[in-house]
Write a protein that holds these residues in place. Sequence first.
Motif, mmCIF file in Angstrom:
data_model
loop_
_atom_site.group_PDB
_atom_site.id
_atom_site.type_symbol
_atom_site.label_atom_id
_atom_site.label_comp_id
_atom_site.label_asym_id
_atom_site.label_seq_id
_atom_site.Cartn_x
_atom_site.Cartn_y
_atom_site.Cartn_z
ATOM 1 N N ILE A 56 -3.366 5.818 -8.416
ATOM 2 C CA ILE A 56 -2.342 6.827 -8.746
ATOM 3 C C ILE A 56 -2.955 7.907 -9.633
ATOM 4 C CG2 ILE A 56 -0.169 7.213 -9.987
ATOM 5 C CD1 ILE A 56 0.291 5.753 -7.374
ATOM 6 N N ASP B 29 -5.138 10.213 -7.674
ATOM 7 C CA ASP B 29 -4.344 11.138 -6.868
ATOM 8 C C ASP B 29 -3.753 12.266 -7.704
ATOM 9 O OD1 ASP B 29 -4.917 9.574 -4.696
ATOM 10 O OD2 ASP B 29 -2.966 8.546 -4.661
ATOM 11 N N GLU B 30 -3.388 11.964 -8.951
ATOM 12 C CA GLU B 30 -2.772 12.975 -9.803
ATOM 13 C C GLU B 30 -3.808 13.733 -10.646
ATOM 14 O OE1 GLU B 30 0.262 11.017 -12.088
ATOM 15 O OE2 GLU B 30 1.431 10.529 -10.289
ATOM 16 N N TRP C 192 0.824 -1.207 0.000
ATOM 17 C CA TRP C 192 0.000 0.000 0.000
ATOM 18 C C TRP C 192 0.856 1.254 0.000
ATOM 19 C CZ3 TRP C 192 0.525 3.417 4.003
ATOM 20 C CH2 TRP C 192 1.145 2.944 5.155
ATOM 21 N N SER C 193 2.116 1.115 0.409
ATOM 22 C CA SER C 193 3.000 2.280 0.460
ATOM 23 C C SER C 193 3.844 2.433 -0.812
ATOM 24 C CB SER C 193 3.925 2.192 1.685
ATOM 25 O OG SER C 193 4.725 1.029 1.592
ATOM 26 N N THR C 194 3.698 1.532 -1.757
ATOM 27 C CA THR C 194 4.468 1.591 -2.998
ATOM 28 C C THR C 194 4.004 2.785 -3.829
ATOM 29 O OG1 THR C 194 4.677 -0.814 -3.021
ATOM 30 C CG2 THR C 194 5.110 0.332 -5.092
ATOM 31 N N THR C 195 4.955 3.486 -4.402
ATOM 32 C CA THR C 195 4.621 4.615 -5.261
ATOM 33 C C THR C 195 4.875 4.221 -6.711
ATOM 34 O OG1 THR C 195 6.838 5.556 -5.224
ATOM 35 C CG2 THR C 195 5.316 6.261 -3.478
ATOM 36 N N TYR C 196 4.372 5.045 -7.584
ATOM 37 C CA TYR C 196 4.557 4.830 -9.015
ATOM 38 C C TYR C 196 6.047 4.865 -9.348
ATOM 39 C CZ TYR C 196 3.326 5.322 -13.978
ATOM 40 O OH TYR C 196 3.171 5.133 -15.324
ATOM 41 N N GLU C 197 6.759 5.784 -8.720
ATOM 42 C CA GLU C 197 8.198 5.894 -8.958
ATOM 43 C C GLU C 197 8.949 4.653 -8.478
ATOM 44 O OE1 GLU C 197 6.352 8.397 -7.596
ATOM 45 O OE2 GLU C 197 6.365 9.623 -9.417
ATOM 46 N N ASP C 198 8.470 4.046 -7.377
ATOM 47 C CA ASP C 198 9.101 2.816 -6.884
ATOM 48 C C ASP C 198 9.021 1.711 -7.936
ATOM 49 O OD1 ASP C 198 9.660 3.995 -4.431
ATOM 50 O OD2 ASP C 198 7.849 3.173 -3.470
#
Length: 110
Positions: free
Chosen positions: A102, A105-106, A72-78
């Motif tokens: 994502i 959110d954006e 749940w803490s993974t980001t798109y950049e990750d």
Amino acid sequence: MDVNPVRSHSNEKQPLEHSTSTNGEHEHTEKEKSASVFINHAAIAWHESRRKWTGDQSQQPERMIKDPIISWSTTYEDLLSTHEPFSEPIPLPEMVDFLVDIWHDEGLFD
């Protein structure tokens, strides 16, 4: 000698008023019969093909709900920061949910 112009062409086919209603009723009855026995052969073939491809679902045990692969803490950049393959395959529904979150959110997805 009076000649009735309607009757002067006796060799031509004249529609009969009485038979017109009978033909209309006959056509209507035929349409009802064909509508009530419609068989969608394409749908039947599709379901048979799908059953062959997916197997008999009644014989398979219920799937256990797994923990998500993407944290749940993974980001798109990750996800994009490495060229290494994922440690295990990510199910498509999980990836779609991740991307939609994502995009929400954006502000890219309404």
